[in-house]
Write an enzyme that holds these catalytic residues in place. Structure first.
Site, short mmCIF file in Angstrom:
data_model
loop_
_atom_site.label_atom_id
_atom_site.label_comp_id
_atom_site.label_asym_id
_atom_site.label_seq_id
_atom_site.Cartn_x
_atom_site.Cartn_y
_atom_site.Cartn_z
N CYS A 172 -17.12 6.26 3.28
CA CYS A 172 -17.42 5.12 4.16
C CYS A 172 -18.93 5.05 4.44
O CYS A 172 -19.70 4.74 3.55
CB CYS A 172 -16.59 5.21 5.43
N HIS A 219 -10.79 6.41 3.53
CA HIS A 219 -10.94 7.69 4.23
C HIS A 219 -9.87 8.70 3.79
O HIS A 219 -8.80 8.74 4.40
CB HIS A 219 -10.81 7.47 5.74
N GLU A 223 -9.81 11.81 4.38
CA GLU A 223 -9.58 12.82 5.42
C GLU A 223 -8.56 12.37 6.45
O GLU A 223 -8.02 13.17 7.20
CB GLU A 223 -10.91 13.21 6.09
#
EC number: 6.3.5.3
Lengths: 217, 86
Positions: free
Chosen positions: A86, A194, A196
């Site tokens: 990002c 994302h 994660e």
């Protein structure tokens, strides 16, 4: 094995990245404040999401001059693995470690939703575990994720097989539905989604796990 | 010796080939306001600064570096420079 996680003033996904790497992958992390320059002993470095330096001027434009990133240039040049997520992807383009630029979403909205993605290239270690043409779902959360590049750059990306991920349904107006790219040598990956946030079933899916695992590949 | 001060304005715009959604939205609002005849509306940034330099040529050199390397991203943006004696 230790993974560096860069922290700029305004980063807000650094703890999520740390949690995913330590809690879900059982690896060590070291947080790198933006003024640090010592990357010795690190196996890979993650530039997390957020709003580095408030994203003043342009996303990633001020972060580019952070001391830690001058060291990161050397780290990447020696083949060290660098993952930009990002805002981290935006920083990598400003640094010119990756070509192109990311700008305001076509619909002017901040988009926060799950995105269907397709693996366009499994050439590099980052996406090998998924395989070419594989589909995955990762959350996106950005206001400025519209990937832009010149026709020449696009051709170069295609010729070098550097388009790593594409959106199934383009949310932001990116050229060629691009969601993530690598450099030609494959050690640097930048993506808007994302991974994660998709490492534990409790948060809605685990499609991001293999990508973070590739920090060690 | 007094070093001359120059006033500068750097205008930064998205390149013509890059869609400017904020400009498009503003154009739509302008039409709703009843302002006719607008065929193009693009939004950019203006950066105003004062700079001390021994001469205009040197001031221009520094500002061009600044504009090209920091104020604008040449991948998606163009810039232009206006320089005046203070």
């Amino acid at each position: 094995m230790t993974i560096g996680v860069v922290v700029f003033p305004g980063s807000n996904c650094d703890r999520d990245v740390q949690w995913a790497i330590e809690g879900c992958l059982n690896l060590h992390t070291r947080r790198l404040w933006h003024e640090e320059t010592d990357l010795n002993g690190l196996d890979a470095v993650v530039l997390p999401g957020g709003f580095s330096y408030g994203d003043y001027l342009r996303c990633g434009a001020i972060a580019r001059f952070a001391p830690v990133l001058q060291s990161l240039m050397d780290f990447a040049a020696k083949g060290g693995r660098v993952l930009g997520i990002c805002n981290g992807f935006q920083v990598l383009t400003e640094l010119e470690l990756l070509p192109g630029a990311l700008t305001r979403n076509q619909n002017l909205r901040f988009i926060c939703e799950d995105a269907s993605l397709h693996v366009t290239s499994a050439r590099t270690g980052w996406l090998k575990a998924y395989g070419k043409e594989a589909s995955l779902v990762l959350p996106i959360a950005h206001g400025e994720g519209r990937y832009q590049c010149s026709n020449d750059t696009l051709k170069q990306l295609q010729d070098d097989d550097c388009i790593a991920l594409r959106y199934g349904s383009n949310p932001n107006g990116s050229v060629e539905d691009i969601a993530g790219i690598t450099n030609a040598s494959g050690n640097v990956l930048g993506l808007m989604p994302h991974p994660e946030r998709a490492c534990d079933p409790a948060t809605g899916g685990t499609d991001g796990l293999s990508l973070l695992q590739a920090l060690l590949s | 010796m007094i070093v001359p001060r120059y006033q500068a304005r750097v205008l930064v715009h998205l390149r013509p080939s890059v869609l400017d959604p904020a400009g498009e939205a503003t154009k739509c609002a302008a039409i709703r306001l009843g302002v006719d005849g607008i065929s193009k509306l693009r939004i950019g940034k203006a950066v105003e600064l004062d700079i001390d330099a021994p001469n205009e040529e040197e001031a221009r050199r520094r500002l061009e570096l600044l504009s090209d390397r920091l104020l604008a991203n040449p991948v998606i943006e163009n810039w232009s420079l206006e320089l005046m004696d203070s």
